[in-house]
Design an enzyme around this catalytic site. Structure first.
Site, mmCIF file in Angstrom:
data_model
loop_
_atom_site.group_PDB
_atom_site.id
_atom_site.type_symbol
_atom_site.label_atom_id
_atom_site.label_comp_id
_atom_site.label_asym_id
_atom_site.label_seq_id
_atom_site.Cartn_x
_atom_site.Cartn_y
_atom_site.Cartn_z
ATOM 1 N N LYS A 79 0.903 -1.210 0.057
ATOM 2 C CA LYS A 79 -0.022 0.014 0.152
ATOM 3 C C LYS A 79 0.752 1.295 -0.261
ATOM 4 O O LYS A 79 1.904 1.333 0.814
ATOM 5 C CB LYS A 79 -0.776 0.108 1.160
ATOM 6 C CG LYS A 79 -2.080 1.050 1.316
ATOM 7 C CD LYS A 79 -3.082 0.856 2.275
ATOM 8 C CE LYS A 79 -3.841 2.055 2.471
ATOM 9 N NZ LYS A 79 -5.013 1.766 3.698
ATOM 10 N N SER A 154 -9.810 1.753 2.845
ATOM 11 C CA SER A 154 -8.883 2.466 1.930
ATOM 12 C C SER A 154 -7.827 1.767 1.107
ATOM 13 O O SER A 154 -7.114 2.020 0.304
ATOM 14 C CB SER A 154 -8.117 3.603 2.729
ATOM 15 O OG SER A 154 -7.581 3.119 3.844
ATOM 16 N N SER A 178 -10.008 -0.561 7.088
ATOM 17 C CA SER A 178 -9.402 -0.292 5.753
ATOM 18 C C SER A 178 -8.677 -1.610 5.233
ATOM 19 O O SER A 178 -8.390 -1.973 3.960
ATOM 20 C CB SER A 178 -8.431 0.750 5.804
ATOM 21 O OG SER A 178 -9.164 1.993 5.917
#
Length: 371
Positions: A79, A154, A178
């Protein structure tokens, strides 16, 4: 089935037996990224050149019998709010475009020691503030199972890269869901570790007292393997926990018998106990719930005082009432909302079912006892 869709455990065995090479995995990963990326938008940065060089070096190590590491040759994605030395880290924001960190996050140091191959940095909601990965400056990430649907967020890029078969595992970050939420959208395994289990050093913070880096994989055992690697005390993170890191992957036996007893003993050790709670509000008068209305009314025209333009508002009132019935709203500090919901509900009873009178006094007594 492609190699990238296989478990880490399976790929490790094939690499050990020299049935495949790290370069085979990297080539397949890159081919898959090129074939799907335009549609799904998992990556902000693809580190193709770096990955090919790593794979070439690892092929030589494998050939000479010097292959080491629990993740040797396995393609991964990270990420884009986890810093990676000399590789752009943007947090999906234009503000950080071109930012190349001068150090690696602790989780990257731990992973790199086990020799996986980084395929790139993954898309996300900007600064991790979102739950759909629609809030990135760079691109929109789509659900590979339905391109008209969102992938969650996210850490949507991290989940999508797994689901689309682009990499074997990823890391995401989880503040309020997330990692877990996007994983649930695809049926992949996403874990938010207990706070302090994994160092946050090098994770761009959203909410420091809640953030945790977590692995995303295809299987539970793979997730446990990655968690073992990234866990542990870190001198750079004062909130990391000084506790032993279990071999999580060896704990997984497939047998959950007795686990509740183990859990109960553990919380008793900490001074807590399990108590069975009966909620009379849960079973009281099913006929006065939104579920009953949805099943038995053809439309909402029967709700007194609400015309067609106010159907959504009527449903909102009924749903709030259902929360009251099922015990969601029961705390004393919710008393004003409790009374407001009763008032709103009383004004919106279906005329067709006036015979199902709602005994407010009885309900209050039941809920007072429950509280």
């Amino acid at each position: 089935m492609s190699l990238i869709h296989e478990s880490i455990e399976s790929l490790e065995l094939k690499l050990k037996n020299k049935e495949i090479k790290p370069s085979d995995l990297v080539k397949e990963s890159l081919d898959r990224i090129k074939a799907t990326e335009e549609k799904v938008g998992s990556f902000i940065t693809v580190t193709e050149e770096i990955a090919l060089k790593q794979a070439e070096a690892m092929d030589k190590l494998q050939e000479s019998g010097q292959a080491t590491g629990k993740l040797f040759g396995i393609p991964m994605g990270i990420k884009d709010n986890i810093v990676t030395k000399d590789i752009q880290t943007t947090c999906a924001s234009k503000i950080l475009e071109g930012f190349n960190p001068i150090y690696d996050a602790t989780v990257m140091n731990k992973l790199n020691a086990e020799n996986p191959i980084l395929m790139g940095k993954l898309n996300m909601d900007e600064f991790a503030m979102g739950g759909s990965t629609e809030n990135s400056y760079y691109k929109l990430t789509r659900n590979p199972h339905d391109l008209d649907a969102v992938p969650g967020g996210s850490s949507g890029g991290s989940a999508t890269a797994i689901a689309a078969g682009q990499v074997s595992f990823t890391l995401g970050s989880d503040t309020g869901g997330s990692v877990r939420q996007p994983a649930s959208y695809f049926g992949v395994v996403g874990l938010k570790p207990t706070y302090g289990r994994v160092s946050r050093f090098g994770l761009v913070a959203f909410a420091s007292s809640l953030d945790q880096i977590g692995p995303m994989t295809r299987t539970v055992k793979d997730n446990a393997r990655v968690l073992e690697i990234i866990s542990g005390l870190d001198a750079h993170d004062m909130t990391s926990a000084p506790v032993e890191v279990p071999e999580f992957s060896k704990i997984i036996t497939g047998d959950i018998k007795g686990m509740m007893t183990i859990f109960e003993e553990a919380i008793k050790h900490d001074g807590f106990s399990l108590v069975n709670v009966f909620s009379p509000c849960k079973t009281y008068n099913y006929y006065n719930t939104p579920e009953w209305y949805k099943e038995n009314l053809t439309n909402l025209d029967d709700i007194e005082g609400y015309d067609n333009t106010n159907k959504l508002e009527a449903y909102r009132i009924l749903e709030e009432y259902n929360d009251l019935v099922t015990g969601v709203i029961y705390k004393n500090n919710n008393k004003p909302k409790y009374e407001s919901i009763l008032k709103n509900y009383d004004q919106s009873k279906p005329l067709a079912h006036q015979n199902l009178e709602f005994d407010q006094e009885m309900f209050k007594n039941l809920c007072d006892e429950f509280r």
